[in-house]
Design an enzyme around this catalytic site. Structure first.
Site, mmCIF file in Angstrom:
data_model
loop_
_atom_site.group_PDB
_atom_site.id
_atom_site.type_symbol
_atom_site.label_atom_id
_atom_site.label_comp_id
_atom_site.label_asym_id
_atom_site.label_seq_id
_atom_site.Cartn_x
_atom_site.Cartn_y
_atom_site.Cartn_z
ATOM 1 N N ASN A 37 -4.506 -6.274 6.600
ATOM 2 C CA ASN A 37 -4.523 -4.967 7.252
ATOM 3 C C ASN A 37 -5.938 -4.505 7.593
ATOM 4 O OD1 ASN A 37 -3.096 -2.861 8.304
ATOM 5 N ND2 ASN A 37 -3.002 -1.685 6.401
ATOM 6 N N HIS A 122 8.718 4.682 0.795
ATOM 7 C CA HIS A 122 7.644 5.664 0.622
ATOM 8 C C HIS A 122 8.124 7.044 1.033
ATOM 9 C CE1 HIS A 122 4.016 2.689 1.127
ATOM 10 N NE2 HIS A 122 4.862 2.305 0.185
ATOM 11 N N TYR A 160 -3.914 10.603 -0.808
ATOM 12 C CA TYR A 160 -3.422 9.262 -0.477
ATOM 13 C C TYR A 160 -1.910 9.249 -0.225
ATOM 14 C CZ TYR A 160 -1.550 4.727 -0.571
ATOM 15 O OH TYR A 160 -0.827 3.634 -0.194
ATOM 16 N N ASP A 215 1.689 6.283 -6.794
ATOM 17 C CA ASP A 215 0.512 5.434 -6.574
ATOM 18 C C ASP A 215 -0.750 6.299 -6.636
ATOM 19 O OD1 ASP A 215 -1.321 3.552 -5.740
ATOM 20 O OD2 ASP A 215 -0.191 2.910 -3.974
ATOM 21 N N HIS A 217 -3.695 4.958 -6.370
ATOM 22 C CA HIS A 217 -4.583 4.275 -5.413
ATOM 23 C C HIS A 217 -6.034 4.205 -5.891
ATOM 24 C CE1 HIS A 217 -4.996 2.672 -1.212
ATOM 25 N NE2 HIS A 217 -3.769 2.307 -1.519
ATOM 26 N N GLU A 241 1.097 3.382 -10.387
ATOM 27 C CA GLU A 241 0.431 2.259 -9.716
ATOM 28 C C GLU A 241 -1.066 2.495 -9.576
ATOM 29 O OE1 GLU A 241 2.290 1.347 -6.006
ATOM 30 O OE2 GLU A 241 0.560 0.216 -5.288
ATOM 31 N N GLU A 267 -1.966 -5.248 -5.819
ATOM 32 C CA GLU A 267 -1.842 -5.425 -4.365
ATOM 33 C C GLU A 267 -3.126 -5.926 -3.725
ATOM 34 O OE1 GLU A 267 -0.564 -1.432 -3.344
ATOM 35 O OE2 GLU A 267 -2.546 -0.947 -2.587
ATOM 36 N N HIS A 317 3.952 -6.249 -3.224
ATOM 37 C CA HIS A 317 3.449 -5.341 -2.194
ATOM 38 C C HIS A 317 4.248 -5.529 -0.906
ATOM 39 C CE1 HIS A 317 -0.067 -4.040 0.515
ATOM 40 N NE2 HIS A 317 0.219 -3.001 -0.234
#
Ligand code: KDG
Ligand code: MG
Length: 408
Positions: A37, A122, A160, A215, A217, A241, A267, A317
């Site tokens: 990505n 999500h 996030y 998450d 992040h 996460e 991930e 992921h």
């Protein structure tokens, strides 16, 4: 049997999917995904400049030796770019193997261990009320598990995983307006004050059966992560996460000493060497690698087996950047893995995406039903691919209010 050629395509509907097609002298071809990505042209260049010229003439059935040839043969190895490029080759070779055997890949791994694989979507909202609408939407579609992210009152930007447009879960990660990133502002204190109560509110509202994931992040320090994990314990999260930056694996020890909240990490990991300490020391409950970023089916299968020895389950992921090819590879691993946990899955199934990657993998009632087609069970339409080209995009970057750089 010999590999006669290979082509790399970059592009797709609203994404820069990096798709590899390997051709053989027997007319059978295989497909792989090297989408990294926001850095998509790099695995594509690695494939075109270094790997494909070596691949021509090899016997595609020797997928293990070919994996070792590229991995051990590269003195400067590992890292997301190389591993995504190796991954695409590996997926394509497994696809060829399955087609030669006329079997779906899960059969070659050892058959099915379950009928459908639990997935999570999500849910996102700029505030708690929008987030609840988003969660309700998924429950109504049959989902049993959702990742929940919401805006934090008083924080200058959304936080996030919060989509700018309500309901836009497929596109919030990449901004395609150019290569220069937008800036998000992060405030740990506000997050720590708000999020535990918000998660509890969601639990109270939706009841005990919903599997709730969250998450962080990579944004908390070890002490903050331990405090946060302790405070969300009554919520009964399915997982927490990436509570801390992924590089500092010892950071998780403090969290483990203070909380029993299940932890999911991986991930951004690229090999078993990024995972083994966390798995062997019981610092995590779910391993989050993907077949794309962690070297393909051959290597991820080894990670899954190591995890299984230590009661760590999979939670691959599946952010929207992964193409239907790597999601198919993961679907076959999910069908087989004795220690399967859950799969992150965002419906990619727009008509454009389905036209580019025809397949009969299906999502039904929050469960992924793997295809029984030979190999990966997904195809790639090259004439459709001509409609798409690489478009530069970027993740946001994150700073604190005083300008200090922080982890995205
Ligand atoms: O490209 C970055 C995404 O893959 C990442 O932000 C998604 O954290 C993510 C997740 O859990 O899906
Ligand atoms: Mg994540």
């Amino acid at each position: 049997m010999k590999i006669t050629g290979a082509k790399v395509f970059v592009g797709g509907p609203g994404k820069n999917y990096v798709t590899l097609k390997i051709m053989t002298d027997q007319g059978v071809y295989g497909l792989g995904d090297a989408t990294l990505n926001n850095r998509e042209t790099l695995p594509a260049a690695y494939l075109n400049d270094y790997l494909i010229p070596n691949l021509i003439g090899m016997d595609p059935r020797n997928s293990e030796d070919i994996w070792q040839f590229f991995y051990r043969g590269a003195y400067f190895r590992r890292g997301p770019i190389a591993m995504a490029a190796f991954a695409a080759i590996d997926m394509a070779l497994w696809d060829i193997k399955g087609k030669l055997a006329n079997m779906p890949l899960y059969q070659l791994f050892g058959g099915k261990s379950r009928d459908g694989a639990l997935v999570y979507a999500h849910a996102t909202g700029s505030d708690l009320s929008d987030l609840k609408d988003s969660i309700r939407y998924y429950i109504d579609q049959g989902y049993k598990a959702v990742r929940v992210q919401c805006g934090i009152p008083g924080m200058p930007t959304a936080g996030y995983g919060v989509a700018e447009t309500k309901g836009d879960v497929a596109n919030y990660i990449t901004d395609f307006s150019g290569i220069k990133p937008k800036v998000e502002i992060w405030d740990t204190d506000r997050y720590m004050r708000y999020m535990p109560d918000a998660l509890m509110d969601i639990r109270d509202h939706f009841g005990p059966d919903l599997k709730i994931l969250h998450d962080v992040h990579h944004r908390l320090t070890p002490r903050e992560a331990a405090a946060f994990a302790k405070s969300v314990e009554p919520v009964g999260l399915y997982w927490l996460e990436d509570p801390t930056p992924a590089e500092d694996q010892d950071a998780l020890k403090m969290l483990r000493q203070h909380s029993t909240v299940p932890v999911a990490i991986g991930e951004v990991f690229n090999s078993v060497w990024d995972c083994n300490k966390l798995i062997e020391q019981n610092l995590i409950d779910f391993i989050r690698v993907s077949v794309t970023y962690a070297g393909g089916i051959t290597h991820v299968k080894r990670i899954v087996d190591l995890a299984g020895l230590h009661n760590v389950r999979t939670g691959f992921h599946g952010a929207p950047s992964h193409s239907p090819i790597s999601m198919a590879a993961q679907a076959h691993l999910n069908a087989w893995a004795p220690n399967f946990g859950i799969q992150e899955y965002l419906v990619l199934g727009t008509p454009e995406c389905d036209a580019l990657f025809p397949s009969d993998h299906k999502l039904q009632n929050g469960m992924f039903q793997v295809s029984d087609g030979a190999g990966l069970g997904v195809d790639f339409d090259e004439s459709e691919a001509e409609r798409y080209h690489f478009k530069a995009g970027s993740h946001p970057i994150v700073r604190l209010e005083d300008g200090t750089m922080w982890d995205y």
